[in-house]
Design a protein around this motif. Sequence first.
Motif, short mmCIF file in Angstrom:
data_model
loop_
_atom_site.label_atom_id
_atom_site.label_comp_id
_atom_site.label_asym_id
_atom_site.label_seq_id
_atom_site.Cartn_x
_atom_site.Cartn_y
_atom_site.Cartn_z
N ILE A 210 0.82 -1.22 0.00
CA ILE A 210 0.00 0.00 0.00
C ILE A 210 0.86 1.27 0.00
O ILE A 210 0.33 2.37 0.07
N ALA A 211 2.18 1.12 -0.10
CA ALA A 211 3.08 2.27 -0.02
C ALA A 211 3.51 2.79 -1.39
O ALA A 211 4.02 3.91 -1.48
N ASP A 212 3.33 2.01 -2.45
CA ASP A 212 3.91 2.35 -3.74
C ASP A 212 2.86 2.55 -4.83
O ASP A 212 2.99 2.05 -5.94
N GLY A 213 1.82 3.30 -4.49
CA GLY A 213 0.75 3.60 -5.43
C GLY A 213 -0.58 3.54 -4.73
O GLY A 213 -0.69 3.06 -3.60
N VAL A 214 -1.60 4.04 -5.41
CA VAL A 214 -2.94 4.10 -4.84
C VAL A 214 -3.54 2.70 -4.77
O VAL A 214 -3.49 1.93 -5.73
N GLY A 215 -4.12 2.38 -3.62
CA GLY A 215 -4.79 1.09 -3.43
C GLY A 215 -3.82 -0.01 -3.04
O GLY A 215 -2.66 0.23 -2.70
N VAL A 216 -4.32 -1.23 -3.09
CA VAL A 216 -3.53 -2.41 -2.75
C VAL A 216 -2.88 -2.90 -4.03
O VAL A 216 -3.56 -3.09 -5.05
N ARG A 217 -1.56 -3.14 -3.98
CA ARG A 217 -0.81 -3.39 -5.20
C ARG A 217 0.12 -4.58 -5.04
O ARG A 217 0.49 -4.98 -3.95
N VAL A 218 0.51 -5.11 -6.18
CA VAL A 218 1.63 -6.04 -6.26
C VAL A 218 2.80 -5.22 -6.77
O VAL A 218 2.67 -4.51 -7.78
N SER A 219 3.94 -5.27 -6.07
CA SER A 219 5.09 -4.47 -6.45
C SER A 219 6.29 -5.34 -6.78
O SER A 219 6.62 -6.25 -6.03
N LEU A 220 6.92 -5.01 -7.90
CA LEU A 220 8.11 -5.71 -8.38
C LEU A 220 9.29 -4.75 -8.33
O LEU A 220 9.26 -3.70 -8.97
N PHE A 221 10.30 -5.09 -7.53
CA PHE A 221 11.51 -4.29 -7.40
C PHE A 221 12.59 -4.90 -8.29
O PHE A 221 13.19 -5.92 -7.94
N ILE B 135 -6.81 -6.36 -5.45
CA ILE B 135 -5.55 -5.81 -5.96
C ILE B 135 -5.88 -4.77 -7.02
O ILE B 135 -6.50 -5.09 -8.04
N ASN B 136 -5.47 -3.52 -6.79
CA ASN B 136 -5.74 -2.43 -7.73
C ASN B 136 -4.83 -2.46 -8.95
O ASN B 136 -5.21 -1.99 -10.01
N GLY B 137 -3.60 -2.95 -8.76
CA GLY B 137 -2.70 -2.94 -9.89
C GLY B 137 -1.29 -3.35 -9.54
O GLY B 137 -1.01 -3.86 -8.45
N LEU B 138 -0.41 -3.11 -10.49
CA LEU B 138 0.99 -3.48 -10.42
C LEU B 138 1.84 -2.23 -10.30
O LEU B 138 1.56 -1.22 -10.98
N THR B 139 2.88 -2.28 -9.47
CA THR B 139 3.87 -1.21 -9.41
C THR B 139 5.23 -1.80 -9.73
O THR B 139 5.60 -2.86 -9.20
N ILE B 140 5.97 -1.13 -10.60
CA ILE B 140 7.33 -1.55 -10.94
C ILE B 140 8.27 -0.46 -10.46
O ILE B 140 8.10 0.71 -10.80
N LEU B 141 9.25 -0.86 -9.68
CA LEU B 141 10.24 0.06 -9.17
C LEU B 141 11.55 -0.69 -8.99
O LEU B 141 11.70 -1.79 -9.48
N GLY B 142 12.48 -0.10 -8.34
CA GLY B 142 13.76 -0.82 -8.28
C GLY B 142 14.74 -0.26 -7.29
O GLY B 142 14.34 0.27 -6.27
N VAL C 193 0.46 -8.65 -18.46
CA VAL C 193 -0.36 -8.03 -17.42
C VAL C 193 -1.56 -7.33 -18.06
O VAL C 193 -2.70 -7.50 -17.62
N ARG C 194 -1.33 -6.57 -19.11
CA ARG C 194 -2.42 -5.86 -19.80
C ARG C 194 -3.43 -6.85 -20.40
O ARG C 194 -4.64 -6.61 -20.37
N GLU C 195 -2.92 -7.94 -20.95
CA GLU C 195 -3.80 -8.95 -21.56
C GLU C 195 -4.69 -9.62 -20.51
O GLU C 195 -5.88 -9.79 -20.71
N HIS C 196 -4.11 -10.00 -19.38
CA HIS C 196 -4.85 -10.70 -18.34
C HIS C 196 -5.69 -9.78 -17.46
O HIS C 196 -6.73 -10.20 -16.93
N PHE C 197 -5.21 -8.55 -17.26
CA PHE C 197 -5.87 -7.64 -16.31
C PHE C 197 -6.02 -6.24 -16.91
O PHE C 197 -5.41 -5.28 -16.43
N PRO C 198 -6.84 -6.08 -17.94
CA PRO C 198 -6.95 -4.78 -18.61
C PRO C 198 -7.49 -3.67 -17.71
O PRO C 198 -7.27 -2.49 -17.99
N ASP C 199 -8.18 -4.01 -16.62
CA ASP C 199 -8.76 -3.00 -15.74
C ASP C 199 -7.87 -2.60 -14.57
O ASP C 199 -8.21 -1.71 -13.81
N LYS C 200 -6.75 -3.28 -14.41
CA LYS C 200 -5.81 -2.93 -13.34
C LYS C 200 -4.83 -1.89 -13.86
O LYS C 200 -4.47 -1.89 -15.03
N ASN C 201 -4.41 -0.99 -12.98
CA ASN C 201 -3.48 0.05 -13.43
C ASN C 201 -2.03 -0.34 -13.13
O ASN C 201 -1.76 -1.18 -12.28
N ILE C 202 -1.14 0.26 -13.89
CA ILE C 202 0.29 0.02 -13.74
C ILE C 202 0.97 1.32 -13.39
O ILE C 202 0.84 2.32 -14.11
#
Length: 174
Positions: free
Chosen positions: A11-22, A64-71, A90-99
Motif C-alpha cells: 500500500i506504499a507504492d501507489g494508490v490502493g492495494v498493489r503487487v510491487s516488483l523491485f 488488488i488495484n494494480g501493479l507497481t514496478i520500481l527498483g 499483465v495488460r492482456e490478463h488484467f486490462p482494468d488494473k493500473n500500472i
Amino acid sequence: MFYGEIKNCDIADGVGVRVSLFVSGCRHCCKGCFNEMTWDFSYGQPFTSATVQQLLHMLDHDYINGLTILGGEPFEPENQRVLVPFLHKVREHFPDKNIWCYTGCVLESELLGESQWRCEVTDEMLSMIDVLVDGRFVLEKRNISLAFRGSDNQRIIDLKSTLSEGRTRVLELD
C-alpha cells in the motif's frame, strides 16, 4: 533481468492495494537511496517465466488495484527489454488494473528525449504505464510528508493523459 523483491498487498507504492516488483540494476546511484542493494544488476533472483506466473497469480484478486514496478531502475534498457513482454501479459490478463512505474529518469528529457535510457522498446513500455513517478531521489529535497515519493523534485504523472494530450499532466495526491 534480476529482481530484488516482490511485495504482495503493498500500500506504499501507489494508490490502493498493489503487487510491487523491485527490479535490479540502477546507474543513477542516488545519494540516500532507500534500496541501494538494487543498484547491482545481479542482485536477488532471476526474473523467469515462473516469476511471471507468480506475479500474474498475485494480481488475480479483486482487491488488488494494480501493479507497481520500481527498483533499481525499470528504465535501464536491459530491464525494459524484459519488462515489456511481461507488461503485455499483465495488460492482456488484467486490462482494468493500473500500472505504476517509478523511475529516476525525467520523462520529458530522458524518456521522451534522446538519452542513454531510451532504447527500441521505451515508447512501447511508456504506452503500457498509467502512472509514472519520475525524477531522481535528491536527499537534500527529501520530504517524508509527500505521498508516493521521497523528494520534492519527483512528480506523479498521469502518463496516459500526458502521452495522449502531448503535455505533462501531474497528479496532486497529497
